[in-house]
Design a protein around this motif. Structure first.
Motif, mmCIF file in Angstrom:
data_model
loop_
_atom_site.group_PDB
_atom_site.id
_atom_site.type_symbol
_atom_site.label_atom_id
_atom_site.label_comp_id
_atom_site.label_asym_id
_atom_site.label_seq_id
_atom_site.Cartn_x
_atom_site.Cartn_y
_atom_site.Cartn_z
ATOM 1 N N GLU A 130 45.808 91.971 1.451
ATOM 2 C CA GLU A 130 45.012 92.824 2.337
ATOM 3 C C GLU A 130 45.418 92.617 3.794
ATOM 4 N N SER A 156 46.242 92.511 -10.546
ATOM 5 C CA SER A 156 44.784 92.474 -10.593
ATOM 6 C C SER A 156 44.292 91.226 -11.311
ATOM 7 N N GLN A 205 47.417 97.091 -4.337
ATOM 8 C CA GLN A 205 47.964 96.398 -5.503
ATOM 9 C C GLN A 205 49.203 97.123 -6.024
ATOM 10 N N ARG A 211 44.906 87.782 -2.832
ATOM 11 C CA ARG A 211 44.264 89.034 -2.426
ATOM 12 C C ARG A 211 44.111 89.106 -0.909
ATOM 13 N N GLU A 267 44.695 88.138 -9.109
ATOM 14 C CA GLU A 267 43.737 88.067 -8.002
ATOM 15 C C GLU A 267 42.329 87.725 -8.473
#
Length: 256
Positions: A13, A34, A19, A9, A37
């Motif tokens: 970022e 998801s 995502q 993650r 992460e």
């Protein structure tokens, strides 16, 4: 050790990807991204390497992701003195000696000096050997090259801008510490926030005070094109070229 989910993650970022962006690039469902992460799903080694490739991560960080997920590192980190690196050493030496009489240096990811040619002697003359261990520190330290750089503010801004971009790519905390150290060095000249060219400018030169008159250099950075080893991936060669005929003549005489 940080688990693989938060690391994934964090890098996503860092690369300013959603995502959805990453799922499209890696051909993985957003739901699975998801789950990876948040730790609800455990990635395979191949999945980690696919995502790392999409995020364009340095080899060192790809190994770190693998370790955080319980896998052995894939990319070696071989010492330059290892016989397996003979071809790399030979290529480096060929580039360095072939560039003489002009200066050239080999640095690692953190700008520590790995090797140099004879032309560096002109730039390093009078600098504390402890400072020359790191090229950026030697360039900007008040007891290093900085007092001899005519356009100190402009050159300093250029180096710090380049270092910020490298930090954004690698997220290396040691580079961040180096940046904060360098930024704290004194500078009595304006430091442009943006490198805005003047009439006829095509690069930012390093203008150096010398007994024979001002010397002007520009540089070219070279890296290995297809590295599969962390050491090789983090090596870079910076070659300095004379920006005018006067500098070329002085360097030629210096070599003699």
């Amino acid at each position: 050790m940080t688990s693989v989910g938060p690391l994934l993650r964090g890098w996503r970022e860092n690369r300013r990807l959603s995502q959805l962006d990453l799922s499209v690039a890696a051909d993985i469902s957003t739901r699975h991204i998801s789950f990876l992460e948040t730790g609800r799903a455990r990635p395979s080694r191949e999945m980690i390497l696919r995502i790392a490739d999409c995020l364009d991560l340095p080899l060192r960080e790809r190994n770190r992701l693998l370790l955080s997920a319980g896998f052995a590192p894939v990319y070696g980190e071989t010492s330059l003195s290892n016989p397996r690196m003979a071809a790399i050493q030979a290529a480096i030496r060929q580039v360095l000696t072939g560039h003489e009489p002009y200066p050239a240096v080999v640095v690692d990811q953190r700008w520590n000096l790995v090797d140099a040619n004879a032309g560096l002697a002109l730039l390093a003359d009078g600098i504390d050997p402890d400072l020359t261990a790191n090229v950026l520190r030697a360039s900007l330290h008040p007891e290093g090259l900085a007092p001899r750089i005519v356009n100190h503010g402009e050159w300093r801004a250029h180096l710090l801008h380049r270092l910020r971009r490298q930090i954004a790519f690698t997220a290396d905390p040691e580079l961040t510490s180096l940046y904060e150290e360098l930024r704290g060095y004194p500078c009595d000249q304006p430091e442009p926030e943006i490198e805005f060219p003047g009439p006829g400018d095509i690069f930012v030169p390093m203008r150096l005070r010398h007994d024979e008159g001002e010397l002007r250099f520009f540089s070219i950075m070279a890296t290995f094109g297809t590295p599969l080893d962390v050491t090789v991936a983090e090596l870079a060669i910076e070659s300095f070229f004379p920006a005018d005929d006067h500098t070329r003549r002085v360097m030629t005489e210096f070599a003699r």
